[in-house]
Design an enzyme around this catalytic site. Structure first.
Site, PDB file in Angstrom:
ATOM      1  N   SER A 139       4.829  -6.009  -3.066  1.00 53.71           N
ATOM      2  CA  SER A 139       5.545  -6.545  -2.084  1.00 53.71           C
ATOM      3  C   SER A 139       4.897  -7.772  -1.628  1.00 53.71           C
ATOM      4  O   SER A 139       3.801  -7.974  -1.601  1.00 53.71           O
ATOM      5  CB  SER A 139       5.530  -5.587  -0.974  1.00 53.71           C
ATOM      6  OG  SER A 139       5.693  -6.077   0.475  1.00 53.71           O
ATOM      7  N   TYR A 152      -0.179  -0.279   3.718  1.00 59.22           N
ATOM      8  CA  TYR A 152       0.769  -0.258   2.563  1.00 59.22           C
ATOM      9  C   TYR A 152       0.396  -1.642   2.017  1.00 59.22           C
ATOM     10  O   TYR A 152       0.496  -1.779   0.968  1.00 59.22           O
ATOM     11  CB  TYR A 152       1.953  -0.486   3.373  1.00 59.22           C
ATOM     12  CG  TYR A 152       3.284  -1.051   2.668  1.00 59.22           C
ATOM     13  CD1 TYR A 152       4.208  -0.093   1.944  1.00 59.22           C
ATOM     14  CD2 TYR A 152       3.631  -2.292   2.831  1.00 59.22           C
ATOM     15  CE1 TYR A 152       5.278  -0.521   1.145  1.00 59.22           C
ATOM     16  CE2 TYR A 152       4.776  -2.764   1.981  1.00 59.22           C
ATOM     17  CZ  TYR A 152       5.429  -1.874   1.077  1.00 59.22           C
ATOM     18  OH  TYR A 152       6.470  -2.105   0.438  1.00 59.22           O
TER      19      TYR A 152
END
Length: 246
Positions: A139, A152
């Site tokens: 990401s 995350y």
């Protein structure tokens, strides 16, 4: 194009969103796709949509026995593994002051431990034929330091570092390992979280305007999963309309 004719691919998180989009793309180009997801019914639905010899399989990627069962089934039913795309992940929205160790471990179990388990079993199967393409989903948040999801962001940083190390380990077996790093993408999962309200802000930072869709990410994945990408490994590819430039 039919770049994946005769190839067998496992795609995690294939019941919806990015995982489903990847599974459908690989299937449309000829791959036999094992659509893997903790949502077994959703995985089966994706496989049915692909057709052919593709099939769905329920798996909890954070559980070693569940992952072993998945790849045992792949070996028994498909006979080999050529492509592994690790999409499955938990995308949380938790402020730092509310981030408990239990929540940290919940995300790490899937996003990081699950990645290890899938790559461990998948690469072992690939090495039998001295060929493989592993594409992991990172990401761009690990570059941007996106707030309200520290665990995350940390897990996705681990995805990138792990992929680089694994590329070195597996290169001798003609297995490539690369990381795709999307920006904010409009999926069913994102629409259930406060992240759904961030699209306009993210768009302001992008060089190319618009809201990211799964169809914007899939071509990069398909390329890295193909034979054409045989000379590319240990790399990270930002696919975020130029939001992060480094």
């Amino acid at each position: 194009m039919r770049r994946f004719e005769g190839r067998v691919a496992v795609v995690s998180g294939a019941a919806q969103g990015m995982g489903k989009a990847v599974a459908l793309r690989l299937g449309s180009e000829g791959a036999t796709v094992i659509a893997a997801d903790i949502n077994g019914a959703g995985a089966e639905a994706t496989a049915k949509e692909i057709g052919g010899k593709s099939f769905g399989h329920q798996v909890d990627i954070g559980d070693p026995d569940s992952v072993a069962n998945l790849f045992g089934t792949v070996a028994a039913k498909a006979g080999k593994l050529d492509i592994l795309v690790n999409v499955a992940a938990i995308v949380p929205f938790v402020k730092w002051d509310d981030l408990t160790f239990e929540e940290w471990r919940r995300v790490a179990r899937v996003n990081y431990d699950g990645l290890y388990l899938m790559c461990r079993a998948g690469s072992d199967l690939m090495r039998k034929n001295n060929y493989g393409r592993i594409v992991n989903f990172g990401s761009n948040s690990m570059l941007a330091g996106t707030p309200n999801m520290a665990h995350y962001v940390a897990s996705k940083g681990g995805v990138l570092a792990f992929g680089r190390a694994l590329a070195t380990e597996l290169g001798a077996h003609k297995i490539t390992v690369n990381t795709v790093m999307p920006g904010l993408v409009d999926t069913e999962g994102v629409q259930t979280t406060p992240h759904k309200d961030a699209f306009d802000f993210v768009e302001m930072l992008q060089a190319i305007k618009g809201h990211g869709k799964p169809k914007d990410i899939v071509p990069a994945v398909a390329f890295l999963a193909s034979e054409e990408a045989h000379w590319i490994t240990g790399q990270a590819l930002n696919v975020d309309a130029g939001m992060v430039r480094y």
